[in-house]
Design a protein around this motif. Structure first.
Motif, PDB file in Angstrom:
ATOM      1  N   SER A 215      32.837  35.785  63.838  1.00  0.00           N
ATOM      2  CA  SER A 215      32.367  36.849  64.729  1.00  0.00           C
ATOM      3  C   SER A 215      33.425  37.922  64.907  1.00  0.00           C
ATOM      4  CB  SER A 215      32.003  36.282  66.102  1.00  0.00           C
ATOM      5  OG  SER A 215      30.918  35.412  66.003  1.00  0.00           O
TER       6      SER A 215
ATOM      7  N   ASP B  26      33.446  40.068  61.826  1.00  0.00           N
ATOM      8  CA  ASP B  26      32.253  40.918  61.820  1.00  0.00           C
ATOM      9  C   ASP B  26      32.403  42.095  62.770  1.00  0.00           C
ATOM     10  OD1 ASP B  26      31.087  39.238  59.981  1.00  0.00           O
ATOM     11  OD2 ASP B  26      29.823  38.195  61.450  1.00  0.00           O
TER      12      ASP B  26
ATOM     13  N   GLN C 180      34.965  44.661  61.341  1.00  0.00           N
ATOM     14  CA  GLN C 180      34.371  45.395  60.212  1.00  0.00           C
ATOM     15  C   GLN C 180      33.347  46.410  60.707  1.00  0.00           C
ATOM     16  OE1 GLN C 180      35.106  45.417  56.978  1.00  0.00           O
ATOM     17  NE2 GLN C 180      36.774  43.995  57.358  1.00  0.00           N
ATOM     18  N   GLU C 181      32.513  45.986  61.649  1.00  0.00           N
ATOM     19  CA  GLU C 181      31.510  46.899  62.203  1.00  0.00           C
ATOM     20  C   GLU C 181      32.172  48.066  62.919  1.00  0.00           C
ATOM     21  OE1 GLU C 181      27.828  48.517  63.082  1.00  0.00           O
ATOM     22  OE2 GLU C 181      28.292  46.861  61.709  1.00  0.00           O
TER      23      GLU C 181
END
Length: 191
Positions: free
Chosen positions: A59, A62, A65-66
């Motif tokens: 998580s 993620d 990166q987002e």
């Protein structure tokens, strides 16, 4: 807090000045090269920030990166390239909050067990009782077992059992009572 310029409806006419080169750089926003360098330099620190807010590595990765994807898509609106890192940090925090919020909502929506459901211990006890009943039933005479199965498990009346087995109603009653007595003795006996 980074400064994000709103997208103007129409561009006003620009008056040339002595600082044209500096104004073009600020108006252009964060460049892809600057964002790439920020990524290389601060990826681990942003991952650490996400790790303080979230509980699992996947998580965190993620979210970081987002955050870079979102900053990349909005890089023209970041007026001061020096504030790119601050913008990234704030984006990581916001995305972490969103991830936690989604988890909490997911946990609330999970089906809750019914209050009258048997616990695991009760289920294990029921299984042991059922196994001992099956063992005791196997120890009965064939007719007694047939009568008890049809009468109590198939939920037939005594007349239906008599018709199914082709015996008299009195025989059904006799086999039934003897079978229940034998079951009581077999179930009460220590294993």
């Amino acid at each position: 807090m980074p400064v994000i310029a709103p997208v103007p409806a129409a561009r006003p006419a620009r008056i040339p000045s002595q600082r044209d080169g500096a104004a073009d750089t600020a108006a252009a926003g964060t460049t892809v090269d600057h964002l790439t360098e920020t990524y290389r330099a601060h990826y681990r620190s942003l991952l650490g920030l996400a790790a303080l807010l979230l509980d699992d590595t996947a998580s965190c990765e993620d979210v970081v990166q987002e955050a870079f994807i979102r900053v990349h898509s909005a890089r023209k609106r970041v007026r001061d390239p020096e504030k790119t890192l601050a913008y990234l940090r704030q984006t990581v925090v916001n995305l972490s909050r969103s991830a936690l919020r989604r988890r909490i909502i997911g946990l609330k929506l999970l089906s809750k067990p019914m209050p009258d459901m048997a616990s695991a211990e009760e289920g294990a006890y029921d299984r042991l009782e059922r196994d001992s009943l099956i063992k005791a039933m196997k120890g009965l005479q064939r007719r007694q077992r047939e009568v008890l199965v049809l009468r109590y498990f198939a939920d037939m009346t005594e007349a239906q059992v008599a018709a199914t087995l082709g015996i008299s109603l009195g025989s059904v009653k006799a086999y039934g009572s003897r079978g229940i007595a034998a079951l009581r003795i077999a179930m009460e006996a220590p294993a």
